[in-house]
Structures are given as structure tokens and as C-alpha cells.
Design a protein around this motif. Structure first.
Motif, PDB file in Angstrom:
ATOM      1  N   ASP A  40      25.645  19.762   7.930  1.00  0.00           N
ATOM      2  CA  ASP A  40      25.046  18.573   7.308  1.00  0.00           C
ATOM      3  C   ASP A  40      25.059  17.391   8.268  1.00  0.00           C
ATOM      4  OD1 ASP A  40      24.577  19.944   4.977  1.00  0.00           O
ATOM      5  OD2 ASP A  40      26.271  19.097   3.874  1.00  0.00           O
ATOM      6  N   MET A  41      26.130  17.257   9.031  1.00  0.00           N
ATOM      7  CA  MET A  41      26.239  16.146   9.978  1.00  0.00           C
ATOM      8  C   MET A  41      25.129  16.217  11.030  1.00  0.00           C
ATOM      9  SD  MET A  41      29.511  15.077  12.343  1.00  0.00           S
ATOM     10  CE  MET A  41      29.308  16.331  13.605  1.00  0.00           C
ATOM     11  N   VAL A  42      24.885  17.411  11.564  1.00  0.00           N
ATOM     12  CA  VAL A  42      23.843  17.568  12.574  1.00  0.00           C
ATOM     13  C   VAL A  42      22.463  17.323  11.960  1.00  0.00           C
ATOM     14  CG1 VAL A  42      22.733  19.187  14.169  1.00  0.00           C
ATOM     15  CG2 VAL A  42      25.229  19.151  13.953  1.00  0.00           C
ATOM     16  N   CYS A  43      22.233  17.885  10.782  1.00  0.00           N
ATOM     17  CA  CYS A  43      20.940  17.708  10.110  1.00  0.00           C
ATOM     18  C   CYS A  43      20.661  16.229   9.842  1.00  0.00           C
ATOM     19  CB  CYS A  43      20.911  18.511   8.812  1.00  0.00           C
ATOM     20  SG  CYS A  43      19.330  18.427   7.942  1.00  0.00           S
ATOM     21  N   ASP A  44      21.646  15.516   9.330  1.00  0.00           N
ATOM     22  CA  ASP A  44      21.474  14.094   9.030  1.00  0.00           C
ATOM     23  C   ASP A  44      21.160  13.299  10.298  1.00  0.00           C
ATOM     24  OD1 ASP A  44      21.992  14.642   6.394  1.00  0.00           O
ATOM     25  OD2 ASP A  44      24.062  13.922   6.425  1.00  0.00           O
ATOM     26  N   ALA A  45      21.827  13.655  11.392  1.00  0.00           N
ATOM     27  CA  ALA A  45      21.584  12.948  12.653  1.00  0.00           C
ATOM     28  C   ALA A  45      20.157  13.195  13.146  1.00  0.00           C
ATOM     29  CB  ALA A  45      22.596  13.391  13.705  1.00  0.00           C
ATOM     30  N   ILE A  46      19.672  14.424  12.995  1.00  0.00           N
ATOM     31  CA  ILE A  46      18.303  14.733  13.410  1.00  0.00           C
ATOM     32  C   ILE A  46      17.300  13.945  12.577  1.00  0.00           C
ATOM     33  CG2 ILE A  46      16.552  16.558  13.551  1.00  0.00           C
ATOM     34  CD1 ILE A  46      18.888  18.523  14.101  1.00  0.00           C
ATOM     35  N   VAL A  47      17.494  13.925  11.261  1.00  0.00           N
ATOM     36  CA  VAL A  47      16.576  13.196  10.379  1.00  0.00           C
ATOM     37  C   VAL A  47      16.578  11.708  10.695  1.00  0.00           C
ATOM     38  CG1 VAL A  47      16.139  12.551   7.968  1.00  0.00           C
ATOM     39  CG2 VAL A  47      16.732  14.912   8.532  1.00  0.00           C
ATOM     40  N   ARG A  48      17.743  11.152  11.033  1.00  0.00           N
ATOM     41  CA  ARG A  48      17.824   9.721  11.356  1.00  0.00           C
ATOM     42  C   ARG A  48      17.109   9.379  12.654  1.00  0.00           C
ATOM     43  NH1 ARG A  48      23.270  10.261  10.177  1.00  0.00           N
ATOM     44  NH2 ARG A  48      23.754  10.116  12.410  1.00  0.00           N
ATOM     45  N   ASN A  49      17.141  10.294  13.621  1.00  0.00           N
ATOM     46  CA  ASN A  49      16.715   9.944  14.974  1.00  0.00           C
ATOM     47  C   ASN A  49      15.417  10.578  15.449  1.00  0.00           C
ATOM     48  OD1 ASN A  49      19.165   8.379  16.308  1.00  0.00           O
ATOM     49  ND2 ASN A  49      20.056  10.021  15.083  1.00  0.00           N
ATOM     50  N   CYS A  50      14.938  11.609  14.781  1.00  0.00           N
ATOM     51  CA  CYS A  50      13.807  12.369  15.327  1.00  0.00           C
ATOM     52  C   CYS A  50      12.483  11.622  15.206  1.00  0.00           C
ATOM     53  CB  CYS A  50      13.722  13.726  14.635  1.00  0.00           C
ATOM     54  SG  CYS A  50      12.515  14.839  15.378  1.00  0.00           S
ATOM     55  N   ILE A  51      12.210  11.090  14.024  1.00  0.00           N
ATOM     56  CA  ILE A  51      10.911  10.469  13.752  1.00  0.00           C
ATOM     57  C   ILE A  51      11.123   8.996  13.385  1.00  0.00           C
ATOM     58  CG2 ILE A  51       8.818  10.574  12.357  1.00  0.00           C
ATOM     59  CD1 ILE A  51       9.275  13.059  14.087  1.00  0.00           C
ATOM     60  N   PRO A  52      10.438   8.065  14.062  1.00  0.00           N
ATOM     61  CA  PRO A  52      10.546   6.658  13.685  1.00  0.00           C
ATOM     62  C   PRO A  52      10.133   6.443  12.234  1.00  0.00           C
ATOM     63  CG  PRO A  52       9.425   6.900  15.797  1.00  0.00           C
ATOM     64  CD  PRO A  52       9.558   8.277  15.219  1.00  0.00           C
ATOM     65  N   GLU A  53      10.700   5.453  11.606  1.00  0.00           N
ATOM     66  CA  GLU A  53      10.474   5.218  10.179  1.00  0.00           C
ATOM     67  C   GLU A  53       8.995   5.090   9.852  1.00  0.00           C
ATOM     68  OE1 GLU A  53      11.961   5.399   6.558  1.00  0.00           O
ATOM     69  OE2 GLU A  53      13.277   5.328   8.328  1.00  0.00           O
ATOM     70  N   GLU A  54       8.249   4.429  10.722  1.00  0.00           N
ATOM     71  CA  GLU A  54       6.834   4.196  10.435  1.00  0.00           C
ATOM     72  C   GLU A  54       5.979   5.453  10.591  1.00  0.00           C
ATOM     73  OE1 GLU A  54       7.638   3.084  14.780  1.00  0.00           O
ATOM     74  OE2 GLU A  54       8.604   2.819  12.819  1.00  0.00           O
ATOM     75  N   GLU A  55       6.543   6.529  11.189  1.00  0.00           N
ATOM     76  CA  GLU A  55       5.786   7.773  11.377  1.00  0.00           C
ATOM     77  C   GLU A  55       6.196   8.882  10.406  1.00  0.00           C
ATOM     78  OE1 GLU A  55       6.159   9.048  15.398  1.00  0.00           O
ATOM     79  OE2 GLU A  55       5.437   7.164  16.262  1.00  0.00           O
ATOM     80  N   LYS A  56       7.215   8.630   9.598  1.00  0.00           N
ATOM     81  CA  LYS A  56       7.772   9.690   8.757  1.00  0.00           C
ATOM     82  C   LYS A  56       6.767  10.234   7.739  1.00  0.00           C
ATOM     83  CE  LYS A  56      12.707   8.521   9.042  1.00  0.00           C
ATOM     84  NZ  LYS A  56      13.232   9.847   9.452  1.00  0.00           N
ATOM     85  N   ASP A  57       5.910   9.372   7.199  1.00  0.00           N
ATOM     86  CA  ASP A  57       4.959   9.831   6.186  1.00  0.00           C
ATOM     87  C   ASP A  57       4.047  10.931   6.709  1.00  0.00           C
ATOM     88  OD1 ASP A  57       5.986   8.118   4.330  1.00  0.00           O
ATOM     89  OD2 ASP A  57       4.442   6.578   4.578  1.00  0.00           O
ATOM     90  N   PHE A  58       3.714  10.872   8.000  1.00  0.00           N
ATOM     91  CA  PHE A  58       2.754  11.824   8.573  1.00  0.00           C
ATOM     92  C   PHE A  58       3.424  12.957   9.346  1.00  0.00           C
ATOM     93  CE2 PHE A  58       0.567   7.698   8.341  1.00  0.00           C
ATOM     94  CZ  PHE A  58      -0.493   8.038   7.518  1.00  0.00           C
ATOM     95  N   ASN A  59       4.615  12.709   9.866  1.00  0.00           N
ATOM     96  CA  ASN A  59       5.193  13.658  10.820  1.00  0.00           C
ATOM     97  C   ASN A  59       6.577  14.185  10.440  1.00  0.00           C
ATOM     98  OD1 ASN A  59       3.053  13.630  12.830  1.00  0.00           O
ATOM     99  ND2 ASN A  59       3.636  11.493  13.168  1.00  0.00           N
ATOM    100  N   GLU A  60       6.972  13.970   9.203  1.00  0.00           N
ATOM    101  CA  GLU A  60       8.257  14.513   8.754  1.00  0.00           C
ATOM    102  C   GLU A  60       8.054  15.276   7.451  1.00  0.00           C
ATOM    103  OE1 GLU A  60      12.269  12.374   8.885  1.00  0.00           O
ATOM    104  OE2 GLU A  60      11.764  12.267   6.738  1.00  0.00           O
ATOM    105  N   THR A  61       8.480  16.542   7.447  1.00  0.00           N
ATOM    106  CA  THR A  61       8.407  17.384   6.256  1.00  0.00           C
ATOM    107  C   THR A  61       9.802  17.881   5.919  1.00  0.00           C
ATOM    108  OG1 THR A  61       6.179  18.151   6.847  1.00  0.00           O
ATOM    109  CG2 THR A  61       7.417  19.466   5.244  1.00  0.00           C
ATOM    110  N   ILE A  62      10.300  17.529   4.732  1.00  0.00           N
ATOM    111  CA  ILE A  62      11.598  18.005   4.270  1.00  0.00           C
ATOM    112  C   ILE A  62      11.391  18.786   2.979  1.00  0.00           C
ATOM    113  CG2 ILE A  62      13.910  17.367   3.473  1.00  0.00           C
ATOM    114  CD1 ILE A  62      13.786  14.931   5.254  1.00  0.00           C
ATOM    115  N   CYS A  63      11.783  20.038   2.976  1.00  0.00           N
ATOM    116  CA  CYS A  63      11.570  20.894   1.804  1.00  0.00           C
ATOM    117  C   CYS A  63      12.836  21.695   1.518  1.00  0.00           C
ATOM    118  CB  CYS A  63      10.388  21.830   2.040  1.00  0.00           C
ATOM    119  SG  CYS A  63      10.516  22.830   3.542  1.00  0.00           S
ATOM    120  N   TYR A  64      12.825  22.423   0.419  1.00  0.00           N
ATOM    121  CA  TYR A  64      13.988  23.206  -0.012  1.00  0.00           C
ATOM    122  C   TYR A  64      13.607  24.680  -0.130  1.00  0.00           C
ATOM    123  CZ  TYR A  64      16.388  18.836  -0.840  1.00  0.00           C
ATOM    124  OH  TYR A  64      16.981  17.614  -0.658  1.00  0.00           O
ATOM    125  N   GLY A  65      14.529  25.530   0.239  1.00  0.00           N
ATOM    126  CA  GLY A  65      14.254  26.956   0.280  1.00  0.00           C
ATOM    127  C   GLY A  65      13.778  27.546  -1.026  1.00  0.00           C
TER     128      GLY A  65
END
Length: 348
Positions: A40-65
Motif C-alpha cells: 500500500d505504501m508503494v502504491c500510494d507513493a506512485i499515485v501521489r507522484n506519477c501524474i500531475p493533479e491537472e492531468e489525472k482526469d485524462f491519464n490516471e485510471t484506478i480500478c478494482y479487480g
């Protein structure tokens, strides 16, 4: 990026968090294991740092198995980012996917512009199958195993040190008893405690844990073990009655803590019987992860418990572990069972 072998999930996770905070990302992360804290720690760090806030709507997909198929995840992963350097696809609770293994085809040749995170909660991918093998070759796998009870106080002290704090060994032991081996609970309780201690305080004491976590050092399994070490019958009986009367008391973790204590004492006594002395290295080997602060308690206990008595106690604890889990078929009050166990141990 060259692949580096790191055995410890803790060290690997810290390295990965440092990487993503510097803008360095692996193409695929497989985060798994029975202890969810580090994945969870690694996942949270990736989500915080990978995509800038203003780009998340278009370039971030978070889903559940439980909500997606492999085809849906692969479709998202194979898209190109929209006016950005990269996109992020995170599959949480990925172990709930019926066709999880089908992600292996993508993991063999991932897109450079996609960061795929496969997060499994208290579950593991089969290391014999292709998904695990593919990610191991081109990405990174964090396999987080649970800590054992005797490792917890040492882990807590290191955790506090990493946050610029110190914690009294007795306070660390008490906090470990309260949280068990759940590292996430330790982190949550720590945050609660830090909000309630004076600003600028850098040392956590027993009183801080008692006041903020809601557990009393005087009446805890940790203190029950201490009373047994001293063969203080009156104190042991008093503590057992108080511990067993708690609304949420469960016999299984109590017996596990007692078993660990007496087994360490038995191993130490056996080594002393064999060598005639105990070096600091001997004590560190038999009492792994334990703060040297507690070594003297075990040395004193050796004078009060014979090898025969210790082996008898181990046998008794195995019996009560079975009974505490309903093994004898009766509906037994857990608190009364602890009282009975305490008397059996004292009479050994």
C-alpha cells in the motif's frame, strides 16, 4: 534501469518510494503479500507522484479487480497518454480478477508510456505462473511477508527512528501488544498519538501509549509474561483476571504471546545448559529483534524455571491454544480459560 536484488520488502519499498519521488518509474509493479503495509505504501507513493493533479482526469485510471476483466485493464494500459509524458493504470485488489494471469501477455512487452500497478491485498500471485515471472523480468515485485510477534517491538523502534522520534522499549512492546503484527495499525495509532502529545516532543514514553492507545501496561499480556518470568503468582493471577475480563479479549493471540516468551526462555536455557555461559551474540541469536533492554529479564527468569518446567509449560500452552480455538467442542469463556491457564503455568 538495471535490476537490483533486494530481499527485504521494507528496504525495497523504501527504495521504490524514493525513486518515484524523484520521477523514476518502473513499467509494471506487482505489489503483493500477506502484510499490506508495504504494498500500500508503494502504491500510494506512485499515485501521489506519477501524474500531475491537472492531468489525472485524462491519464490516471484506478480500478478494482472485482469490477474489471483483463481485457479492460489491457485496453487501458495500451492507450497512449493524452498530451502528457505518461499515464498510470492501477488495479487494486487485483487478486479478485478471474483472469488475472492474462495480464502476463502485456507485462512481457509493456508500453514505455504506461505505468501499470497490480496491487493485491493480503494475497499473492503464484510464483510458478507467467504473470509473476514476466513482472520479475521487466518490472518489480514487492512480496511483503508478515512480521512475527517477536520482531514487532524492533520494527516499531526503527519506524519511529525513521520519523525522527525515539520510543521507550517498554512503550514499543506495549504498542506491539495492542496492534499485534498489523503494521498499518501501528502507523494509524502513531498518527493519533502524535496529535495528542506536546508539539516538538521527540520521545514517546509508556505513558503516551497508555493514554492515547487505550492499553494499560499494568494489565497486559506483556506484563503477564513479566510476572511469569519472576514467578510472581499473585501478580500473574491479578493481571490474568484483568486481561481476560476485557470485552474484546481473545485467547489465541494471548497464548501466542505466552508461547513465544516461554519458547525463547527454553531456547536460552538450553543454550546455557550446553555452554555454561551466554555471550551477547548468543542472546542476540536466541532473542532476535529484541531490544537488549529485556535480556536481563530472561537471564533472571532462567534462575527460576527449570528446563523440565519450561517444556511442561510449552505442552500446556499447546493444549490451551487448541482449547481456546474451540478444539474441545465446548463453549468456554475465554477469560476463564486464561485464568485456568495461568494457574497451570504457575504450578509447573
Amino acid at each position: 534501469m538495471a535490476k537490483q536484488k533486494i530481499d527485504s520488502a521494507a528496504e525495497l519499498s523504501k527504495q521504490l518510494v524514493a525513486e518515484v519521488e524523484q520521477g523514476q518509474f518502473r513499467p509494471v509493479y506487482l505489489l503483493m503479500g500477506e502484510e499490506p503495509y508495504y504494498p500500500d505504501m508503494v502504491c500510494d507513493a506512485i499515485v501521489r507522484n506519477c501524474i500531475p493533479e491537472e492531468e489525472k482526469d485524462f491519464n490516471e485510471t484506478i480500478c478494482y479487480g472485482s469490477d474489471v476483466t483483463a481485457d479492460m485493464v489491457l485496453g487501458a494500459a495500451r492507450r497512449y497518454p493524452m498530451m502528457a509524458e505518461r499515464q498510470l493504470v492501477v488495479v487494486k485488489e487485483a487478486h479478485r480478477m478471474n483472469d488475472l494471469e492474462d495480464l502476463a501477455y502485456y507485462c512481457e512487452q509493456p508500453l514505455d508510456s504506461t505505468v501499470l500497478v497490480i496491487l493485491m491485498h493480503r494475497a499473492k500471485a503464484d510464483k510458478r505462473r507467467q504473470l509473476y515471472k514476466s513482472v520479475s523480468k521487466i518490472g518489480v515485485v514487492v512480496d511483503s511477508a508478515p512480521l512475527r510477534d517477536y520482531q514487532m517491538s524492533g520494527w516499531i523502534m526503527d519506524y519511529y527512528k525513521g520519523r525522527g522520534l525515539t520510543i521507550d522499549p517498554r512503550a514499543a512492546q506495549l504498542l506491539a501488544e495492542s496492534a499485534g503484527t498489523d503494521l498499518g495499525t501501528i502507523a494509524v495509532e502513531t498518527e493519533k498519538m502524535l496529535k495528542n502529545i506536546p508539539e516538538g516532543c521527540k520521545e514517546i514514553k509508556v505513558e503516551d501509549v497508555e493514554r492515547n492507545v487505550g492499553i494499560s501496561r499494568q494489565f497486559s499480556v506483556f506484563e503477564l509474561n513479566s510476572a511469569f518470568s519472576e514467578r510472581d503468582a499473585a501478580r500473574a493471577v491479578r493481571i490474568a483476571r484483568h486481561v481476560g475480563s476485557a470485552a474484546r479479549f481473545n485467547m489465541a493471540p494471548a497464548v501466542a504471546a505466552l508461547y513465544g516468551h516461554f519458547m525463547r526462555l527454553l531456547k536460552l536455557s538450553a543454550l546455557y545448559s550446553q555452554k555454561g555461559y551466554l555471550s551477547p551474540d548468543d542472546k542476540a541469536r536466541v532473542l532476535p529483534g529484541m531490544n537488549p533492554y529485556f535480556h536481563r529479564e530472561y537471564e533472571n527468569a532462567m534462575k527460576k524455571w527449570s528446563m523440565y518446567s519450561l517444556m511442561n509449560v510449552i505442552s500446556i500452552l499447546c493444549e490451551y491454544d487448541y482449547r481456546g480455538k474451540g478444539g474441545d467442542g465446548g463453549d468456554i469463556d475465554q477469560g476463564e480459560l486464561l485464568n485456568e491457564l495461568t494457574l497451570r503455568i504457575l504450578n509447573s
